[in-house]
Design a protein around this motif. Structure first.
Motif, PDB file in Angstrom:
ATOM      1  N   LEU A   1     -25.589  -1.045  -3.153  1.00 13.90           N
ATOM      2  CA  LEU A   1     -25.655  -0.408  -1.588  1.00 13.90           C
ATOM      3  C   LEU A   1     -25.415   0.961  -2.059  1.00 13.90           C
ATOM      4  CD1 LEU A   1     -24.221  -2.811   0.917  1.00 13.90           C
ATOM      5  CD2 LEU A   1     -26.807  -2.332   0.452  1.00 13.90           C
ATOM      6  N   VAL A   2     -26.052   2.150  -1.656  1.00 17.18           N
ATOM      7  CA  VAL A   2     -25.896   3.575  -1.939  1.00 17.18           C
ATOM      8  C   VAL A   2     -26.170   4.144  -0.806  1.00 17.18           C
ATOM      9  CG1 VAL A   2     -26.128   5.461  -3.436  1.00 17.18           C
ATOM     10  CG2 VAL A   2     -26.679   3.185  -4.526  1.00 17.18           C
ATOM     11  N   GLN A   3     -25.155   5.104  -0.372  1.00 18.63           N
ATOM     12  CA  GLN A   3     -25.253   6.091   0.681  1.00 18.63           C
ATOM     13  C   GLN A   3     -25.252   7.428   0.041  1.00 18.63           C
ATOM     14  OE1 GLN A   3     -22.755   5.699   4.254  1.00 18.63           O
ATOM     15  NE2 GLN A   3     -22.855   8.029   4.439  1.00 18.63           N
TER      16      GLN A   3
ATOM     17  N   ILE B   1     -24.741  11.494  -4.308  1.00 19.13           N
ATOM     18  CA  ILE B   1     -24.136  10.172  -3.735  1.00 19.13           C
ATOM     19  C   ILE B   1     -22.812  10.137  -3.045  1.00 19.13           C
ATOM     20  CG2 ILE B   1     -23.309   7.888  -4.511  1.00 19.13           C
ATOM     21  CD1 ILE B   1     -25.252   8.148  -6.783  1.00 19.13           C
ATOM     22  N   ALA B   2     -22.631   9.708  -1.894  1.00 19.91           N
ATOM     23  CA  ALA B   2     -21.314   9.579  -0.930  1.00 19.91           C
ATOM     24  C   ALA B   2     -20.629   8.378  -1.171  1.00 19.91           C
ATOM     25  CB  ALA B   2     -21.686  10.017   0.396  1.00 19.91           C
TER      26      ALA B   2
ATOM     27  N   ALA C   1     -30.539  12.971   9.811  1.00 16.56           N
ATOM     28  CA  ALA C   1     -31.225  14.171   9.313  1.00 16.56           C
ATOM     29  C   ALA C   1     -30.309  14.413   7.822  1.00 16.56           C
ATOM     30  CB  ALA C   1     -30.994  15.342  10.157  1.00 16.56           C
ATOM     31  N   HIS C   2     -29.070  14.023   7.769  1.00 15.03           N
ATOM     32  CA  HIS C   2     -28.394  14.217   6.715  1.00 15.03           C
ATOM     33  C   HIS C   2     -27.827  12.943   5.571  1.00 15.03           C
ATOM     34  CE1 HIS C   2     -27.732  17.917   8.743  1.00 15.03           C
ATOM     35  NE2 HIS C   2     -27.392  17.355   9.912  1.00 15.03           N
ATOM     36  N   ARG C   3     -28.260  11.870   6.068  1.00 16.92           N
ATOM     37  CA  ARG C   3     -27.991  10.652   5.360  1.00 16.92           C
ATOM     38  C   ARG C   3     -29.027   9.729   4.927  1.00 16.92           C
ATOM     39  NH1 ARG C   3     -23.719   7.488   8.601  1.00 16.92           N
ATOM     40  NH2 ARG C   3     -25.064   8.244  10.133  1.00 16.92           N
ATOM     41  N   LEU C   4     -28.950   9.086   3.711  1.00 16.40           N
ATOM     42  CA  LEU C   4     -29.797   8.376   3.372  1.00 16.40           C
ATOM     43  C   LEU C   4     -29.234   6.784   2.698  1.00 16.40           C
ATOM     44  CD1 LEU C   4     -32.100  10.203   0.931  1.00 16.40           C
ATOM     45  CD2 LEU C   4     -32.563   9.689   3.378  1.00 16.40           C
ATOM     46  N   MET C   5     -29.676   5.663   3.175  1.00 17.69           N
ATOM     47  CA  MET C   5     -29.135   4.433   2.517  1.00 17.69           C
ATOM     48  C   MET C   5     -30.003   3.939   1.567  1.00 17.69           C
ATOM     49  SD  MET C   5     -26.617   2.267   2.252  1.00 17.69           S
ATOM     50  CE  MET C   5     -25.553   2.708   3.740  1.00 17.69           C
TER      51      MET C   5
END
Length: 449
Positions: free
Chosen positions: A27-29, A36-37, A117-121
């Motif tokens: 899992l990557v946010q 990468i956060a 708009a600012h985050r992907l998973m």
């Protein structure tokens, strides 16, 4: 907000973090640009071998070498949220021995979800064994489908031991419009120019002999020059003698069907899995799949096999001067030129970034050098357009032929890349063939500006 509520939020957050780190998949946010956060250990384990200089701070950068289309895919996803791609397969290593030696997977699956708009998973998993099983099932399904569907729309073609058409019948005329003139001709008469080779035709006969059948789909040719998408299954005839080499009266039967409608329906799904999103040529997965089959045939029946690696010159400078869209246009222009130059039987693929590779079955080093030089000259002659619809650029290319010291795809690709780097070092806009000196004289990376 009271203290109890704050404590509950902190507890829930800690539980979420624990789930993230203990989840059985990667899992990557990330931010919208791929920064990468948050990342769990499984993702780090899968991605670290791919990250440039082992710097794992951006998902798109880590995967640029094996899935360059992901950045473009996410940037072009216009919905405020939703699934960008699901279960997209990424092929990592060209031969299974690389995985055994290094303990790394061959195929990753990635799903990308846009949260806002600012985050992907991203969800990442090793699906190497699953893909292997799916291929086996697909082959079995294709065999059954070839037998059980559209049984009224087929041509029954008798072939002699060498693959020549042994007799004409009405079914051949109905499907292909060929008449009795095909008798005595090799079954490549049903292929467009560049669609097969003499060695490939014999390969299919050997595979049919060894496995009981051989099934292949692809463009086929009618007598009037028109093409259709055909499925051709070849089987040895059981009454033609013992099935072993040297049997003079051995014969085969080929069932040829026009499956153009079925192919059109599944073309979009196939393109998503096996084509590069930006350029439309094959992707790494398709290249390595095709290469594995070709090298297996070469081991059974040795023949010349070559690879050409192309790399655009000064693409970084073009991006800086004209923008990323101009760089994308350059890659599409090169892909169009490669498609127009190489044969249908050759495998043209974008390997990552600005690098393309072409696998040339039944082609020696000299032949590969000739066609690579043809591409280089044609690209160099392309004019730039004032409106930006065409951009002038050049390419460097490296050529290598398989031999006893480089009899796996990994070694062959390394040689072609070494030759390409030498072409760049010697001034770019040229083609170089691999030589033993490349192993000792070249640095690992040539300048890419």
């Amino acid at each position: 907000m009271n203290t109890a509520n704050i404590d509950n939020i902190v507890t829930e957050h800690e539980a979420l973090i624990q789930f993230l780190y203990l989840a059985p998949v990667g899992l990557v946010q990330t931010a919208a640009d791929g920064a990468i956060a948050m990342i769990n250990p499984i993702s780090a384990q899968l991605l670290m071998p791919l990250a440039p200089q082992a710097c794992l701070d951006n998902l798109f950068d880590a995967l640029a070498g094996v899935a360059p289309e992901l950045r473009h895919l996410c940037a072009s996803f216009s919905a405020p949220s939703g699934m960008i791609c699901e279960g997209r397969q990424i092929f990592l290593h060209p031969d299974s021995r690389a995985r055994i030696k290094r303990g790394t997977p061959e195929v990753l699956s990635i799903s990308l979800l846009k949260l806002d708009a600012h985050r992907l998973m991203a969800v990442i998993a090793d699906v190497t064994e699953q893909v292997r099983r799916e291929r086996q099932l697909k082959q079995a399904d294709a065999w059954l489908n070839a037998i059980l569907t559209n049984i009224t729309d087929y041509a029954v073609v008798g072939l002699d031991r060498d693959g020549n058409v042994s007799a004409w019948n009405d079914t051949i005329g109905r499907v292909t419009r060929f008449g009795t003139e095909v008798v005595g001709q090799p079954y490549s008469v049903f292929f467009p120019d560049g669609g097969t080779t003499d060695a490939r035709q014999l390969d299919r006969l050997r595979e049919a002999l060894a496995n009981g059948w051989n099934l292949e789909e692809g463009p086929r040719l009618r007598a009037d020059g028109s093409q259709f998408w055909g499925s051709a299954m070849i089987s040895p005839l059981p009454d033609s003698g013992a099935l072993h080499e040297g049997e003079a009266d051995r014969a085969y039967c080929m069932i040829l069907r026009d499956i153009s409608d079925k192919h059109a329906a599944g073309a979009a799904a196939h393109s998503e899995s096996f084509s590069d999103t930006l350029t439309g040529v094959s992707n790494r997965r398709a290249f390595f799949d095709a290469a594995a089959q070709e090298l297996g045939r070469r081991r059974a029946s040795p023949r010349a096999t070559s690879v050409v690696v192309f790399d655009t010159d000064h693409l970084k400078s073009i991006n800086q001067r004209l923008g990323a869209a101009a760089g994308d246009l350059v890659l599409r222009q090169l892909a169009d030129r490669l498609r127009a130059t190489f044969r249908d039987v050759d495998v043209v693929a974008r390997m990552g970034g600005n690098q393309f590779a072409v696998l040339l079955p039944s082609t020696d080093r000299a032949g590969a050098l000739i066609v690579a030089e043809r591409v280089r000259a044609q690209v160099a002659a392309l004019p730039g357009a004032p409106d930006g619809s065409m951009i002038a650029f050049t390419v460097s290319a490296g050529v290598a032929e398989m031999d006893d010291d480089a009899n796996e795809l990994t070694a062959l690709m390394e040689r072609a890349e070494q030759a390409m780097r030498r072409a760049k070092q010697q001034g770019r806009n040229q083609v170089a063939g691999w030589s033993a000196a490349d192993d000792f004289q070249l640095p690992q990376h040539a300048p890419q500006l």
